[in-house]
Design a protein around this motif. Sequence first.
Motif: not given
Length: 216
Positions: A147-173
């Motif tokens: 509910g947290i770790v996997v949810m965040y992994l999916f969320g971060a990948v989605g933001m990286m794909a749509v917003m073109h965020l870097s890995v550190p920026a997605a992790a911060l988000a």
Amino acid sequence: MPSAHPTRSDQSARAASGPADRRRTPGRDIAVIAVFAGITAALGFLPAFYTPISPSPITAQSFGTILAGAILGARRGGLSQLLFMALVALGLPLLAGGRGGVGVFASATVGFLVAYVVVPFLIGWATERVGAPYRFVPGLLINAAFGIVVMYLFGAVGMMAVMHLSVPAAALAVTPFIIGDSIKVVLATATAVAVHKSYPGLLPLRGRLGRDAASV
């Protein structure tokens, strides 16, 4: 020669498995799937909050996805949130903030929306592997892991794909969600403990009692 009188383990297995056999009918499955889709939809009426460092809002609806997996198990829990997402895709404004329609799946939140279906399935799968009785500590660990770790992994990948965020920026988000999601995990686990105690038989039995139930 088998005894004509049921043993104590036979009686316990029948008592624990009997309610599950009576509850698990197609009609009741459909009903609980609809109810938990409705719970997640109702949580969307609570306001969403945006933070300066994340394009995704903080909402209460992930509580519903965790709860669905912890209470209903993999199949019914995942289907309940798949139904919810189907209604969103059809245009119903069920997401927090009144969002809906296929356009939300092209937004920065798409990873979280996909996780809304995947996470309850994984939580339910792991919960079923542990089996009944539902206990707080294993439930808490399962709910936090998915509910947290996997949810965040999916969320971060989605933001990286749509917003073109870097890995550190997605992790911060995803960091603004940590405190609230930790509270949701604790509340969802405590709720699941209470529900499973009130309605035994929602999960498969574990250990010797489970083997006894399978043989009666």
